[in-house]
Scaffold this motif. Sequence first.
Motif, PDB file in Angstrom:
ATOM      1  N   VAL A  91      19.104   5.031 -45.141  1.00 28.96           N
ATOM      2  CA  VAL A  91      18.228   4.223 -44.292  1.00 28.96           C
ATOM      3  C   VAL A  91      16.908   4.983 -44.154  1.00 28.96           C
ATOM      4  O   VAL A  91      16.852   6.029 -43.508  1.00 28.96           O
ATOM      5  CB  VAL A  91      18.858   3.964 -42.901  1.00 28.96           C
ATOM      6  CG1 VAL A  91      17.919   3.141 -42.043  1.00 28.96           C
ATOM      7  CG2 VAL A  91      20.216   3.278 -43.054  1.00 28.96           C
ATOM      8  N   ALA A  96      11.424   1.139 -43.039  1.00 35.84           N
ATOM      9  CA  ALA A  96      12.383   0.064 -42.730  1.00 35.84           C
ATOM     10  C   ALA A  96      13.021  -0.458 -44.018  1.00 35.84           C
ATOM     11  O   ALA A  96      13.018  -1.641 -44.311  1.00 35.84           O
ATOM     12  CB  ALA A  96      11.714  -1.061 -41.946  1.00 35.84           C
ATOM     13  N   GLN A  97      13.563   0.485 -44.781  1.00 36.35           N
ATOM     14  CA  GLN A  97      14.150   0.159 -46.078  1.00 36.35           C
ATOM     15  C   GLN A  97      15.548   0.770 -46.164  1.00 36.35           C
ATOM     16  O   GLN A  97      15.794   1.854 -45.619  1.00 36.35           O
ATOM     17  CB  GLN A  97      13.266   0.729 -47.186  1.00 36.35           C
ATOM     18  CG  GLN A  97      13.746   0.420 -48.574  1.00 36.35           C
ATOM     19  CD  GLN A  97      12.831   1.018 -49.639  1.00 36.35           C
ATOM     20  OE1 GLN A  97      12.009   1.882 -49.374  1.00 36.35           O
ATOM     21  NE2 GLN A  97      12.991   0.556 -50.864  1.00 36.35           N
ATOM     22  N   ILE A  98      16.453   0.077 -46.856  1.00 38.84           N
ATOM     23  CA  ILE A  98      17.782   0.617 -47.113  1.00 38.84           C
ATOM     24  C   ILE A  98      17.949   0.723 -48.619  1.00 38.84           C
ATOM     25  O   ILE A  98      17.838  -0.272 -49.345  1.00 38.84           O
ATOM     26  CB  ILE A  98      18.890  -0.256 -46.496  1.00 38.84           C
ATOM     27  CG1 ILE A  98      18.700  -0.289 -44.984  1.00 38.84           C
ATOM     28  CG2 ILE A  98      20.270   0.296 -46.863  1.00 38.84           C
ATOM     29  CD1 ILE A  98      19.615  -1.220 -44.251  1.00 38.84           C
ATOM     30  N   SER A 123      18.601  -6.724 -47.917  1.00 42.32           N
ATOM     31  CA  SER A 123      17.396  -7.363 -47.375  1.00 42.32           C
ATOM     32  C   SER A 123      17.626  -7.865 -45.944  1.00 42.32           C
ATOM     33  O   SER A 123      16.712  -7.801 -45.112  1.00 42.32           O
ATOM     34  CB  SER A 123      16.940  -8.509 -48.283  1.00 42.32           C
ATOM     35  OG  SER A 123      17.962  -9.480 -48.404  1.00 42.32           O
ATOM     36  N   GLU A 126      17.488  -4.793 -43.783  1.00 46.34           N
ATOM     37  CA  GLU A 126      16.100  -4.330 -43.685  1.00 46.34           C
ATOM     38  C   GLU A 126      15.307  -5.182 -42.697  1.00 46.34           C
ATOM     39  O   GLU A 126      14.514  -4.659 -41.909  1.00 46.34           O
ATOM     40  CB  GLU A 126      15.439  -4.340 -45.063  1.00 46.34           C
ATOM     41  CG  GLU A 126      15.986  -3.264 -45.969  1.00 46.34           C
ATOM     42  CD  GLU A 126      15.507  -3.363 -47.405  1.00 46.34           C
ATOM     43  OE1 GLU A 126      15.659  -2.365 -48.122  1.00 46.34           O
ATOM     44  OE2 GLU A 126      15.004  -4.433 -47.815  1.00 46.34           O
ATOM     45  N   ARG A 130      13.344  -4.018 -39.257  1.00 44.14           N
ATOM     46  CA  ARG A 130      11.977  -4.390 -38.870  1.00 44.14           C
ATOM     47  C   ARG A 130      11.984  -5.048 -37.481  1.00 44.14           C
ATOM     48  O   ARG A 130      11.143  -4.750 -36.643  1.00 44.14           O
ATOM     49  CB  ARG A 130      11.359  -5.319 -39.917  1.00 44.14           C
ATOM     50  CG  ARG A 130      10.941  -4.585 -41.187  1.00 44.14           C
ATOM     51  CD  ARG A 130      10.157  -5.464 -42.136  1.00 44.14           C
ATOM     52  NE  ARG A 130      10.987  -6.402 -42.867  1.00 44.14           N
ATOM     53  CZ  ARG A 130      11.686  -6.102 -43.954  1.00 44.14           C
ATOM     54  NH1 ARG A 130      11.664  -4.886 -44.439  1.00 44.14           N
ATOM     55  NH2 ARG A 130      12.405  -7.030 -44.561  1.00 44.14           N
TER      56      ARG A 130
END
Length: 153
Positions: A91, A96-98, A123, A126, A130
């Motif tokens: 993470v 804010a990305q996995i 997605s 993610e 956010r």
Amino acid sequence: MTLFAALKGIPATGLDTTTFRKTGVQDCQPDVAYYLRESAQTIPAGTRIVNLDRYPAPDLVIEIAKTSLLDDLGTKRSLYEELSVTEYWVVDVQNAQIIAYAIEEQGSKRIQESQVLPGLAMSTLEEALRRSREMNQSQVGAWLLSQFQQKQG
């Protein structure tokens, strides 16, 4: 992850502050590790050090990368490959990305949907990350439940 498993009726046990140890391999202490389905009850409650010579590796390992992104994507990913973890997520809090990987015999490959939790898209998680910057946890949880239920119906 836990909401998804609960909604889909997938037995899951999450472990944090747990050390995983295997002979000849460096110990690791992931932020969170999950045992799913038939392995959900494998590790005795209260276990703080899991002997991977005796027990299976977790189905899913998650690292939260606030300042350790490169280490998590490189060194730790190699370690989890060596331990035969089934799936590994990093993470990336800042973006804010996995970044998710399925671990295979000869290494790992990037995935966009969980293989241990089919139907769970990175997605969606993610977007929840956010949203967590602007909403409280209950609101994000309610949004996630609505997403998971839409995909079910």
